[in-house]
Design a protein around this motif. Structure first.
Motif, PDB file in Angstrom:
ATOM      1  N   GLY A  67       0.814  -1.211   0.000  1.00 25.07           N
ATOM      2  CA  GLY A  67       0.000   0.000   0.000  1.00 25.07           C
ATOM      3  C   GLY A  67       0.845   1.258   0.000  1.00 25.07           C
ATOM      4  O   GLY A  67       0.515   2.251  -0.666  1.00 25.07           O
ATOM      5  N   GLN A  68       1.950   1.238   0.759  1.00 20.41           N
ATOM      6  CA  GLN A  68       2.829   2.399   0.836  1.00 20.41           C
ATOM      7  C   GLN A  68       4.103   2.230   0.015  1.00 20.41           C
ATOM      8  O   GLN A  68       4.890   3.171  -0.106  1.00 20.41           O
ATOM      9  CB  GLN A  68       3.195   2.663   2.303  1.00 20.41           C
ATOM     10  CG  GLN A  68       1.987   2.988   3.176  1.00 20.41           C
ATOM     11  CD  GLN A  68       2.396   3.322   4.598  1.00 20.41           C
ATOM     12  OE1 GLN A  68       3.580   3.364   4.928  1.00 20.41           O
ATOM     13  NE2 GLN A  68       1.403   3.569   5.449  1.00 20.41           N
ATOM     14  N   GLY A  69       4.320   1.021  -0.524  1.00 17.26           N
ATOM     15  CA  GLY A  69       5.492   0.784  -1.352  1.00 17.26           C
ATOM     16  C   GLY A  69       6.802   0.816  -0.601  1.00 17.26           C
ATOM     17  O   GLY A  69       7.828   1.235  -1.150  1.00 17.26           O
ATOM     18  N   SER A  70       6.809   0.375   0.652  1.00 20.40           N
ATOM     19  CA  SER A  70       8.028   0.408   1.466  1.00 20.40           C
ATOM     20  C   SER A  70       8.128  -0.866   2.294  1.00 20.40           C
ATOM     21  O   SER A  70       7.143  -1.583   2.493  1.00 20.40           O
ATOM     22  CB  SER A  70       8.021   1.636   2.394  1.00 20.40           C
ATOM     23  OG  SER A  70       6.905   1.581   3.268  1.00 20.40           O
ATOM     24  N   GLU A  71       9.342  -1.146   2.787  1.00 23.08           N
ATOM     25  CA  GLU A  71       9.571  -2.296   3.646  1.00 23.08           C
ATOM     26  C   GLU A  71       9.496  -1.884   5.108  1.00 23.08           C
ATOM     27  O   GLU A  71       9.970  -0.808   5.479  1.00 23.08           O
ATOM     28  CB  GLU A  71      10.929  -2.938   3.356  1.00 23.08           C
ATOM     29  CG  GLU A  71      10.982  -3.718   2.058  1.00 23.08           C
ATOM     30  CD  GLU A  71      12.242  -4.549   1.933  1.00 23.08           C
ATOM     31  OE1 GLU A  71      13.222  -4.245   2.660  1.00 23.08           O
ATOM     32  OE2 GLU A  71      12.258  -5.502   1.142  1.00 23.08           O
ATOM     33  N   LYS A  72       8.915  -2.748   5.935  1.00 18.57           N
ATOM     34  CA  LYS A  72       8.760  -2.468   7.357  1.00 18.57           C
ATOM     35  C   LYS A  72       9.230  -3.672   8.161  1.00 18.57           C
ATOM     36  O   LYS A  72       9.163  -4.812   7.687  1.00 18.57           O
ATOM     37  CB  LYS A  72       7.294  -2.154   7.687  1.00 18.57           C
ATOM     38  CG  LYS A  72       6.743  -0.932   6.973  1.00 18.57           C
ATOM     39  CD  LYS A  72       5.299  -0.687   7.360  1.00 18.57           C
ATOM     40  CE  LYS A  72       4.735   0.545   6.677  1.00 18.57           C
ATOM     41  NZ  LYS A  72       3.323   0.778   7.031  1.00 18.57           N
ATOM     42  N   PRO A  73       9.698  -3.467   9.395  1.00 22.73           N
ATOM     43  CA  PRO A  73      10.098  -4.599  10.239  1.00 22.73           C
ATOM     44  C   PRO A  73       8.894  -5.231  10.922  1.00 22.73           C
ATOM     45  O   PRO A  73       7.910  -4.547  11.245  1.00 22.73           O
ATOM     46  CB  PRO A  73      11.040  -3.955  11.256  1.00 22.73           C
ATOM     47  CG  PRO A  73      10.550  -2.538  11.368  1.00 22.73           C
ATOM     48  CD  PRO A  73      10.035  -2.163  10.016  1.00 22.73           C
ATOM     49  N   CYS A  74       8.959  -6.516  11.143  1.00 25.67           N
ATOM     50  CA  CYS A  74       7.926  -7.244  11.881  1.00 25.67           C
ATOM     51  C   CYS A  74       8.618  -8.046  12.979  1.00 25.67           C
ATOM     52  O   CYS A  74       9.541  -8.820  12.704  1.00 25.67           O
ATOM     53  CB  CYS A  74       7.138  -8.169  10.954  1.00 25.67           C
ATOM     54  SG  CYS A  74       5.838  -9.124  11.788  1.00 25.67           S
ATOM     55  N   LEU A  75       8.208  -7.855  14.214  1.00 26.81           N
ATOM     56  CA  LEU A  75       8.805  -8.521  15.374  1.00 26.81           C
ATOM     57  C   LEU A  75       7.836  -9.570  15.899  1.00 26.81           C
ATOM     58  O   LEU A  75       6.683  -9.265  16.204  1.00 26.81           O
ATOM     59  CB  LEU A  75       9.123  -7.498  16.465  1.00 26.81           C
ATOM     60  CG  LEU A  75       9.704  -8.050  17.769  1.00 26.81           C
ATOM     61  CD1 LEU A  75      11.062  -8.699  17.526  1.00 26.81           C
ATOM     62  CD2 LEU A  75       9.804  -6.952  18.818  1.00 26.81           C
ATOM     63  N   LEU A  76       8.311 -10.823  16.012  1.00 27.74           N
ATOM     64  CA  LEU A  76       7.494 -11.917  16.517  1.00 27.74           C
ATOM     65  C   LEU A  76       8.284 -12.716  17.551  1.00 27.74           C
ATOM     66  O   LEU A  76       9.513 -12.794  17.496  1.00 27.74           O
ATOM     67  CB  LEU A  76       7.085 -12.866  15.378  1.00 27.74           C
ATOM     68  CG  LEU A  76       6.171 -12.324  14.284  1.00 27.74           C
ATOM     69  CD1 LEU A  76       5.986 -13.390  13.208  1.00 27.74           C
ATOM     70  CD2 LEU A  76       4.835 -11.884  14.843  1.00 27.74           C
ATOM     71  N   GLU A  77       7.564 -13.314  18.488  1.00 32.19           N
ATOM     72  CA  GLU A  77       8.187 -14.282  19.385  1.00 32.19           C
ATOM     73  C   GLU A  77       8.684 -15.469  18.563  1.00 32.19           C
ATOM     74  O   GLU A  77       8.094 -15.827  17.534  1.00 32.19           O
ATOM     75  CB  GLU A  77       7.186 -14.761  20.432  1.00 32.19           C
ATOM     76  CG  GLU A  77       6.725 -13.679  21.394  1.00 32.19           C
ATOM     77  CD  GLU A  77       7.834 -13.228  22.330  1.00 32.19           C
ATOM     78  OE1 GLU A  77       8.759 -14.041  22.583  1.00 32.19           O
ATOM     79  OE2 GLU A  77       7.786 -12.091  22.807  1.00 32.19           O
ATOM     80  N   GLY A  78       9.770 -16.086  19.004  1.00 36.24           N
ATOM     81  CA  GLY A  78      10.348 -17.184  18.243  1.00 36.24           C
ATOM     82  C   GLY A  78       9.370 -18.311  17.985  1.00 36.24           C
ATOM     83  O   GLY A  78       9.316 -18.866  16.876  1.00 36.24           O
ATOM     84  N   GLN A  79       8.569 -18.670  19.001  1.00 37.40           N
ATOM     85  CA  GLN A  79       7.591 -19.739  18.833  1.00 37.40           C
ATOM     86  C   GLN A  79       6.493 -19.350  17.842  1.00 37.40           C
ATOM     87  O   GLN A  79       6.047 -20.170  17.037  1.00 37.40           O
ATOM     88  CB  GLN A  79       6.975 -20.091  20.191  1.00 37.40           C
ATOM     89  CG  GLN A  79       7.957 -20.692  21.177  1.00 37.40           C
ATOM     90  CD  GLN A  79       8.450 -22.055  20.745  1.00 37.40           C
ATOM     91  OE1 GLN A  79       7.659 -22.995  20.590  1.00 37.40           O
ATOM     92  NE2 GLN A  79       9.751 -22.185  20.534  1.00 37.40           N
ATOM     93  N   GLU A  80       6.072 -18.102  17.871  1.00 35.84           N
ATOM     94  CA  GLU A  80       5.055 -17.631  16.931  1.00 35.84           C
ATOM     95  C   GLU A  80       5.611 -17.586  15.517  1.00 35.84           C
ATOM     96  O   GLU A  80       4.898 -17.914  14.550  1.00 35.84           O
ATOM     97  CB  GLU A  80       4.560 -16.246  17.353  1.00 35.84           C
ATOM     98  CG  GLU A  80       3.613 -15.570  16.356  1.00 35.84           C
ATOM     99  CD  GLU A  80       2.316 -16.326  16.131  1.00 35.84           C
ATOM    100  OE1 GLU A  80       1.616 -16.005  15.159  1.00 35.84           O
ATOM    101  OE2 GLU A  80       2.014 -17.256  16.911  1.00 35.84           O
TER     102      GLU A  80
END
Length: 381
Positions: free
Chosen positions: A273-286
């Motif tokens: 939608g914005q044409g950019s890369e973003k970080p995503c943080l998840l728990e290791g198990q998730e």
């Protein structure tokens, strides 16, 4: 960059003890963890330049592994490039209703088969009814979004043209001529038909009592899936390059994983939608849970062709199409696939760790992670 294998080594044992998994999912985790390590053993190769012998750890060749089968992927892409016709192309994406996710949790194979068949047949049927043309398409099934969430959809690569009813001439059309609403309705009708047929054949047996296939189909009729149909950004070669990344892997590449610290994984995802890369943080198990649910069933074919691009007569049909279209635009490349040269660390200039060089004598394969499921106890879903 953090290899997916490192995350599995840190989180895999706990994940297998706390989550119910299929044999294919457990095998994928085990193979990826052992890929190109001492556990897989080693093999002797000869450098193409200096002819010196050197040893490399074997790869797992699991189709969910992000490190494996790069040469097979390059061969597939080169073969698809040779088949490109000198016409515009349209990129069609069929998104299945989210209600079907419950079927994928228990019986993914008949559901995925129905989605692929419905997508390919919808393109053929709409082309015949609306454009009076016998179309062709290649369908790629994917189950993930950029953030690894479950998103069941099918990518279709469709040439803007097809054979006339009698096959004597080429019928061209513009990318915007494919009616999206008609495609969506036809896809929904075919998907319901194929799922009901699979249910009647007993392919959706052993579902929990709370899941009713008939109720799901009734809900689907009121909420048809979404359809995207536009010319591919950057042309058909760019689209094929994107799809080639996932012909022999699923969901994510090592290059997108940035950090694995304190049982938390950070990876990059693209916000279209914005044409950019973003970080995503998840728990290791998730993170592992999201990755594992995209491992395909054993032996399931995720890429299929329909219409005049079907496997049976594809070569003859493409040659006939080029004759009818005429010499328009650049001809496809004549040279075939060239395998990459095998070079030792000295000749390639690469770090031995990135080449996965094995020191010493031949290493015998080892097996660490058990492939048996955890005991039948109250487990997290």
């Amino acid at each position: 960059m953090v290899p997916l294998a490192d995350i599995i080594r840190g989180e895999g044992a706990q994940y297998l003890q706390s989550h119910r998994t299929s044999f294919e999912q457990r095998k994928a985790l085990d193979d990826i963890m052992r890929c190109r390590t001492e556990a897989m053993g080693s093999t002797t190769l000869t450098c193409d330049d200096c002819r010196a012998e050197y040893r490399l750890f074997r790869s797992c060749r699991n189709r969910s592994c992000p490190q494996c089968q790069g040469e097979a992927r390059a061969k597939w892409l080169d073969a698809r490039r040779q088949e490109i016709l000198p016409v515009p192309y349209v990129h069609v994406v069929f998104s299945a209703p989210p209600e079907l996710r419950v079927l994928a949790q228990f019986r993914p194979e008949p559901l995925y088969d129905a989605v692929i068949r419905a997508a390919g047949q919808a393109v053929i049927d709409v082309g015949r009814a609306e454009l009076d043309a016998q179309l062709g398409c290649q369908v790629h099934l994917q189950t993930w979004s950029q953030r690894l969430a479950y998103h069941l959809h099918a990518h279709c690569v469709v040439p803007c043209g097809g054979f006339s009813t009698d096959g004597s001439r080429w019928v061209s059309f513009e990318p915007n001529d494919l009616p999206r609403k008609t495609l969506a309705r036809r896809f929904c009708a075919l998907l319901c038909r194929f799922i009901r047929a699979a249910f009647e054949r007993g392919e959706f047996e052993r579902l929990p009592e709370t899941i009713s296939v008939e109720k799901l189909l009734a809900t689907m009729k009121t909420r048809p899936g979404r359809v995207y149909a536009k010319p591919p950004f950057g042309g058909v070669e760019t689209l094929l390059e994107y799809l080639a990344r996932y012909t022999y892997r699923v969901a994510i590449t090592n290059e997108r994983i940035d950090k694995d610290e304190e049982h938390q994984v950070t990876f990059r995802w693209r916000d279209y939608g914005q044409g950019s890369e973003k970080p995503c943080l998840l728990e290791g198990q998730e993170f592992l849970r999201r990755f594992v649910m995209h491992v395909p069933p054993r032996g399931f074919v995720r890429i299929r062709s329909y219409g005049f691009m079907g496997n049976r007569n594809r070569k003859q049909n493409l040659e006939r199409a080029r004759q009818l279209i005429g010499p328009i635009g650049p001809a496809p490349r004549a040279e075939g696939f060239r395998p990459r040269r095998r070079l030792c660390p000295s000749c390639s200039g690469r770090d031995e760790r990135t080449l996965h060089v094995a020191r010493g004598p031949e290493v015998v394969p080892q097996f660490d992670l058990p492939l048996r499921p955890p005991p039948n106890a109250p487990l997290a879903a």
